[in-house]
Design a protein around this motif. Structure first.
Motif, PDB file in Angstrom:
ATOM      1  N   PRO A   1       1.020  -1.125   0.442  1.00 42.19           N
ATOM      2  CA  PRO A   1      -0.174  -0.118  -0.516  1.00 42.19           C
ATOM      3  C   PRO A   1       1.004   1.279  -0.014  1.00 42.19           C
ATOM      4  CG  PRO A   1      -0.866  -1.471   1.454  1.00 42.19           C
ATOM      5  CD  PRO A   1       0.151  -1.594   0.951  1.00 42.19           C
ATOM      6  N   ARG A   2       0.803   2.640  -0.372  1.00 41.87           N
ATOM      7  CA  ARG A   2       1.104   3.731  -0.586  1.00 41.87           C
ATOM      8  C   ARG A   2       0.337   4.330  -0.194  1.00 41.87           C
ATOM      9  NH1 ARG A   2       5.976   3.788  -4.086  1.00 41.87           N
ATOM     10  NH2 ARG A   2       5.658   5.588  -3.508  1.00 41.87           N
ATOM     11  N   GLY A   3      -1.069   4.722  -0.624  1.00 40.82           N
ATOM     12  CA  GLY A   3      -2.149   5.609  -0.151  1.00 40.82           C
ATOM     13  C   GLY A   3      -3.227   5.287  -0.650  1.00 40.82           C
ATOM     14  N   MET A   4      -3.700   6.230   0.334  1.00 43.66           N
ATOM     15  CA  MET A   4      -5.535   6.201  -0.149  1.00 43.66           C
ATOM     16  C   MET A   4      -6.176   7.355   0.196  1.00 43.66           C
ATOM     17  SD  MET A   4      -8.057   3.605   2.132  1.00 43.66           S
ATOM     18  CE  MET A   4      -9.775   3.760   1.365  1.00 43.66           C
ATOM     19  N   VAL A   5      -7.382   6.735  -0.732  1.00 43.73           N
ATOM     20  CA  VAL A   5      -7.788   8.527  -1.008  1.00 43.73           C
ATOM     21  C   VAL A   5      -9.802   8.070  -0.830  1.00 43.73           C
ATOM     22  CG1 VAL A   5      -6.713  10.033  -2.532  1.00 43.73           C
ATOM     23  CG2 VAL A   5      -9.323   7.966  -3.656  1.00 43.73           C
ATOM     24  N   ALA A   6     -10.234   9.126   0.164  1.00 38.86           N
ATOM     25  CA  ALA A   6     -12.145   8.310   0.654  1.00 38.86           C
ATOM     26  C   ALA A   6     -13.059   9.117   0.108  1.00 38.86           C
ATOM     27  CB  ALA A   6     -11.576   8.272   1.970  1.00 38.86           C
ATOM     28  N   ALA A   7     -14.225   9.088  -0.371  1.00 35.43           N
ATOM     29  CA  ALA A   7     -15.123  10.508  -0.874  1.00 35.43           C
ATOM     30  C   ALA A   7     -16.858   9.722   0.150  1.00 35.43           C
ATOM     31  CB  ALA A   7     -15.465   9.688  -2.178  1.00 35.43           C
ATOM     32  N   CYS A   8     -16.909  10.502   1.137  1.00 30.83           N
ATOM     33  CA  CYS A   8     -18.206  10.492   1.984  1.00 30.83           C
ATOM     34  C   CYS A   8     -19.019  11.261   1.671  1.00 30.83           C
ATOM     35  CB  CYS A   8     -17.222  10.367   3.398  1.00 30.83           C
ATOM     36  SG  CYS A   8     -15.631   9.808   3.323  1.00 30.83           S
ATOM     37  N   GLY A   9     -20.251  10.397   1.896  1.00 30.31           N
ATOM     38  CA  GLY A   9     -21.490  11.884   1.232  1.00 30.31           C
ATOM     39  C   GLY A   9     -21.974  11.468   2.776  1.00 30.31           C
ATOM     40  N   ALA A  10     -22.811  11.807   3.275  1.00 32.09           N
ATOM     41  CA  ALA A  10     -24.156  11.816   3.894  1.00 32.09           C
ATOM     42  C   ALA A  10     -25.532  13.018   3.913  1.00 32.09           C
ATOM     43  CB  ALA A  10     -23.431  12.083   5.128  1.00 32.09           C
ATOM     44  N   PRO A  11     -26.556  13.148   4.386  1.00 33.52           N
ATOM     45  CA  PRO A  11     -27.518  13.576   4.359  1.00 33.52           C
ATOM     46  C   PRO A  11     -26.863  15.266   5.634  1.00 33.52           C
ATOM     47  CG  PRO A  11     -28.472  12.099   4.890  1.00 33.52           C
ATOM     48  CD  PRO A  11     -27.176  11.400   5.097  1.00 33.52           C
ATOM     49  N   GLU A  12     -27.400  16.010   4.566  1.00 37.05           N
ATOM     50  CA  GLU A  12     -27.216  17.926   5.740  1.00 37.05           C
ATOM     51  C   GLU A  12     -27.547  17.926   6.636  1.00 37.05           C
ATOM     52  OE1 GLU A  12     -26.788  20.765   4.231  1.00 37.05           O
ATOM     53  OE2 GLU A  12     -28.095  20.561   2.437  1.00 37.05           O
ATOM     54  N   THR A  13     -28.198  16.304   7.575  1.00 34.33           N
ATOM     55  CA  THR A  13     -28.473  16.442   8.924  1.00 34.33           C
ATOM     56  C   THR A  13     -27.371  15.797   9.755  1.00 34.33           C
ATOM     57  OG1 THR A  13     -29.880  14.302   8.599  1.00 34.33           O
ATOM     58  CG2 THR A  13     -31.122  16.421   8.788  1.00 34.33           C
ATOM     59  N   VAL A  14     -26.759  14.779   9.091  1.00 32.21           N
ATOM     60  CA  VAL A  14     -25.879  13.881   9.701  1.00 32.21           C
ATOM     61  C   VAL A  14     -24.051  15.298   9.903  1.00 32.21           C
ATOM     62  CG1 VAL A  14     -23.627  12.571   9.249  1.00 32.21           C
ATOM     63  CG2 VAL A  14     -25.992  12.242   8.516  1.00 32.21           C
ATOM     64  N   PRO A  15     -24.390  15.578  11.362  1.00 31.06           N
ATOM     65  CA  PRO A  15     -23.404  16.596  11.706  1.00 31.06           C
ATOM     66  C   PRO A  15     -21.820  15.834  11.520  1.00 31.06           C
ATOM     67  CG  PRO A  15     -23.538  15.279  13.887  1.00 31.06           C
ATOM     68  CD  PRO A  15     -24.225  15.064  12.183  1.00 31.06           C
ATOM     69  N   ASP A  16     -20.735  17.258  11.581  1.00 31.23           N
ATOM     70  CA  ASP A  16     -19.267  17.169  10.778  1.00 31.23           C
ATOM     71  C   ASP A  16     -18.833  15.661  11.434  1.00 31.23           C
ATOM     72  OD1 ASP A  16     -20.647  18.858   9.053  1.00 31.23           O
ATOM     73  OD2 ASP A  16     -18.382  20.439   9.484  1.00 31.23           O
ATOM     74  N   GLU A  17     -18.963  15.802  12.682  1.00 28.14           N
ATOM     75  CA  GLU A  17     -18.551  14.665  13.541  1.00 28.14           C
ATOM     76  C   GLU A  17     -18.210  13.631  12.815  1.00 28.14           C
ATOM     77  OE1 GLU A  17     -20.066  16.771  14.837  1.00 28.14           O
ATOM     78  OE2 GLU A  17     -18.633  18.043  15.695  1.00 28.14           O
ATOM     79  N   TRP A  18     -19.027  13.416  12.414  1.00 33.15           N
ATOM     80  CA  TRP A  18     -19.818  11.866  11.564  1.00 33.15           C
ATOM     81  C   TRP A  18     -18.571  11.377  10.252  1.00 33.15           C
ATOM     82  CZ3 TRP A  18     -19.977   9.858   6.269  1.00 33.15           C
ATOM     83  CH2 TRP A  18     -20.494   8.493   6.235  1.00 33.15           C
ATOM     84  N   PHE A  19     -17.962  13.107   9.388  1.00 33.16           N
ATOM     85  CA  PHE A  19     -17.327  12.550   8.906  1.00 33.16           C
ATOM     86  C   PHE A  19     -15.937  12.745   8.846  1.00 33.16           C
ATOM     87  CE2 PHE A  19     -20.367  14.723   6.586  1.00 33.16           C
ATOM     88  CZ  PHE A  19     -20.513  13.971   5.035  1.00 33.16           C
ATOM     89  N   GLN A  20     -16.014  13.448  10.791  1.00 37.91           N
ATOM     90  CA  GLN A  20     -13.994  13.680  11.221  1.00 37.91           C
ATOM     91  C   GLN A  20     -13.914  11.462  11.702  1.00 37.91           C
ATOM     92  OE1 GLN A  20     -13.807  16.034  14.351  1.00 37.91           O
ATOM     93  NE2 GLN A  20     -14.583  17.721  12.758  1.00 37.91           N
ATOM     94  N   GLY A  21     -15.245  10.643  12.497  1.00 39.51           N
ATOM     95  CA  GLY A  21     -15.180   9.794  12.895  1.00 39.51           C
ATOM     96  C   GLY A  21     -14.602   8.636  11.766  1.00 39.51           C
ATOM     97  N   ILE A  22     -15.419   8.784  10.207  1.00 39.63           N
ATOM     98  CA  ILE A  22     -14.678   8.322   8.650  1.00 39.63           C
ATOM     99  C   ILE A  22     -12.967   8.565   8.857  1.00 39.63           C
ATOM    100  CG2 ILE A  22     -15.217   8.066   6.162  1.00 39.63           C
ATOM    101  CD1 ILE A  22     -17.774   7.382   8.337  1.00 39.63           C
ATOM    102  N   ALA A  23     -12.961   9.776   8.902  1.00 38.04           N
ATOM    103  CA  ALA A  23     -11.998   9.878   8.896  1.00 38.04           C
ATOM    104  C   ALA A  23     -10.581   8.694  10.029  1.00 38.04           C
ATOM    105  CB  ALA A  23     -10.792  10.883   8.650  1.00 38.04           C
ATOM    106  N   LYS A  24     -11.019   9.384  10.756  1.00 35.77           N
ATOM    107  CA  LYS A  24     -10.480   8.752  12.005  1.00 35.77           C
ATOM    108  C   LYS A  24      -9.839   7.219  11.717  1.00 35.77           C
ATOM    109  CE  LYS A  24     -10.426   8.808  17.096  1.00 35.77           C
ATOM    110  NZ  LYS A  24     -10.363   9.767  18.303  1.00 35.77           N
ATOM    111  N   GLY A  25     -11.022   6.692  11.305  1.00 32.57           N
ATOM    112  CA  GLY A  25     -10.995   4.700  11.751  1.00 32.57           C
ATOM    113  C   GLY A  25     -10.473   4.571  10.088  1.00 32.57           C
ATOM    114  N   LEU A  26     -10.442   5.533   9.157  1.00 22.06           N
ATOM    115  CA  LEU A  26      -9.775   5.159   8.123  1.00 22.06           C
ATOM    116  C   LEU A  26      -8.163   5.332   8.251  1.00 22.06           C
ATOM    117  CD1 LEU A  26     -11.437   7.534   5.466  1.00 22.06           C
ATOM    118  CD2 LEU A  26     -11.405   4.777   4.745  1.00 22.06           C
ATOM    119  N   TRP A  27      -7.672   5.866   9.233  1.00 19.98           N
ATOM    120  CA  TRP A  27      -6.226   6.313   9.254  1.00 19.98           C
ATOM    121  C   TRP A  27      -6.195   5.238  10.688  1.00 19.98           C
ATOM    122  CZ3 TRP A  27      -1.798   8.693   8.031  1.00 19.98           C
ATOM    123  CH2 TRP A  27      -2.272  10.074   7.453  1.00 19.98           C
ATOM    124  N   ARG A  28      -6.868   4.534  11.656  1.00 16.19           N
ATOM    125  CA  ARG A  28      -6.778   3.729  12.284  1.00 16.19           C
ATOM    126  C   ARG A  28      -6.114   2.386  11.846  1.00 16.19           C
ATOM    127  NH1 ARG A  28     -11.620   1.850  15.822  1.00 16.19           N
ATOM    128  NH2 ARG A  28     -11.246   0.676  14.456  1.00 16.19           N
TER     129      ARG A  28
END
Lengths: 321, 321
Positions: free
Chosen positions: A83-110
């Motif tokens: 593995p050399r790298g990864m990109v990720a595209a995330c979508g969610a309804p407007e009602t989903v808070p930014d913390e959800w996206f932050q959680g996704i990024a945290k999990g990706l890194w983990r």
């Protein structure tokens, strides 16, 4: 490409120890830039995970992100790529808070950190439902990628890990014997077999594939890809504890059902008999369970033996999306 | 990575003339493999387009696929990269027929073919709504990628194409002056400026960015990225015919609104005054309209002049997802 900085995540990445390798231009520009100065082939894979299909809306986004990374890494592993790298595209309804996206990024890194694989960029958009698409890229010495084709008659088929867990967990959930959380713990428990993929490549394995769509399907892909018949000893397939727990070891129909369900993200490889010892030693070094589950023969089709009965695994269903 | 073959698309690709470059292993394995034998940096970008956010559920999937490819190519263009390949992950509810996925793939190829950029793989999943995530990758000579940083005081800012079309079209739709189809024709009309991106790179442009999030935002990215102030002559910004049609040339507030709306997928570049002639000649050769719209100065902020008034463009809104 939206800068992860706009997610407030560049800071997070710094705080979490997630780090860009030297020379890599990560989030914050129209694209990520990675030096690619060796004579290495580029291996690319993409996987979409969606609410309702792969996870429940209330799932911990960290777990979802880690899963999205792991399933992509598993595809790189099956190609024998580093593995050399990864990109990720995330979508969610407007009602989903930014913390959800932050959680996704945290999990990706983990999931990426153990492989020194940086999250180099991403996209974040309003969408009708929660989805994460990961795209991972890796390097393999020129011409050395492990394909589905290339297996030879007489090759042994080896498999990493254990099978039937996700299928058995779903069955247990449907019968009310486990909670959604307990089921998802089994589904999300993906260990990308990067080290073994590279070991297969370096010991001259002839073909490899990941088992995400089920063991039967994976066996068929190697058989069809190489123009050979597959004979599998179903009693040699190591089973997830959840399969025992569900009493499926003594229920041939049920066992075949959970083996066809997929979701294991293990590797199958076709290995010449005389390379087998080296491959088993590599697995031992990595602490990865590796089992001899079958053999390739001239012909076509995928057949197994279970309690003396011959089973046509070609008949086992497979959802193509 | 699901083989496109499972979409029945390998056949389609063959029939359509979509073709893999020599040496590329495309759909049909766990990952795509591309020879990467020159000393070229890898540039990667990913973009998600979703039902409701970017297109209507009844949109022609061919148009949606072409759009998904074009917006990714636009990011590669902004980096000065030569496209080398793309993967795409598509999701849709179970009720959506396979033909929708085939239409997406057809559209992806339609947008990629002019750039000799193959669709090397993809994923197809059941999802609660229609979404397409494209990930494009390209090559750039080592260390030559065009970033947002690097612009110098006195650099001229040039812009490809025309602005305000998508914003004006949305306004016209809301007022009932155009149909959804007419609006989407403007939104989907994305011409990736690959040739100009490479020309910017090769003529030594200091920085570049794509304008997908709006002209004001793009100007701010170059200014902030380079630690400089941006002065823009708003009357020098070429306008889409839809802007004239909506009578916005004589309505400063309305004009600023559609310029902030974004969706143009044009390029901005910061070019030294003495490289300007060469850049303009390259644009002329490519048949791409190129306009001098501003200049970079020591300081910070983004300001424009419109009918003699000084306008703070930093105040213009920008949706971060």
């Amino acid at each position: 490409l939206m800068p992860l900085g706009e997610w407030g995540l560049v800071d997070w990445v710094k705080k979490s120890g997630g780090r860009m390798p030297a020379g890599v231009t990560g989030p914050g520009d129209d694209g990520a830039v990675l030096p690619w100065k060796q004579e290495a082939d580029l291996v690319v894979t993409t996987d979409l995970v969606a609410e309702g299909t792969h996870f429940f809306a209330d799932a911990d986004p960290v777990e979802v992100g880690a899963f999205a990374a792991a399933v992509n890494l598993s595809d790189l592993a099956a190609m024998g790529a580093q593995p050399r790298g990864m990109v990720a595209a995330c979508g969610a309804p407007e009602t989903v808070p930014d913390e959800w996206f932050q959680g996704i990024a945290k999990g990706l890194w983990r999931a990426l950190q153990p492989f020194d694989c940086p999250l180099v960029g991403g996209d974040m958009k309003t969408a009708p439902a929660r989805i994460v698409t990961g795209t991972a890229f890796g390097a393999v010495p020129h011409g050395m990628a492990l394909l589905r084709s290339g297996a030879k008659p007489g090759d042994v088929i080896v498999a990493t890990g254990r099978f039937g867990g996700p299928g058995a967990a779903l069955r247990a959930l449907e019968a009310g014997r486990v909670s959604r959380q307990e089921m998802m713990r089994v589904v999300f428990d993906v260990q990308p077999r990067i080290e073994m993929g590279i070991a297969f490549r370096d010991t001259g394995a002839h073909a490899a594939v990941d088992t995400s769509d089920g063991l039967a399907r994976a066996l068929a892909l190697i058989g069809q890809g190489s123009g050979l018949a597959v004979e599998v000893d179903l009693e040699a397939v190591p089973l997830h504890p959840m399969v025992e727990q569900e009493g499926l070891r003594d229920d041939p129909e049920g066992l075949l059902g959970v083996l066809a369900a997929g979701g294991e993200y293990e590797l199958l490889a076709a290995v010449a008999e005389d390379a087998l010892q080296e491959v088993l030693a590599a697995a031992d070094d990595s602490g990865v369970p590796l089992s001899r589950v079958g053999v390739l023969r001239p012909g076509s089709g995928v057949h197994g033996t279970l309690r003396g009965d011959r089973v046509d695994l070609g008949r086992l269903g497979w959802r193509h999306r």
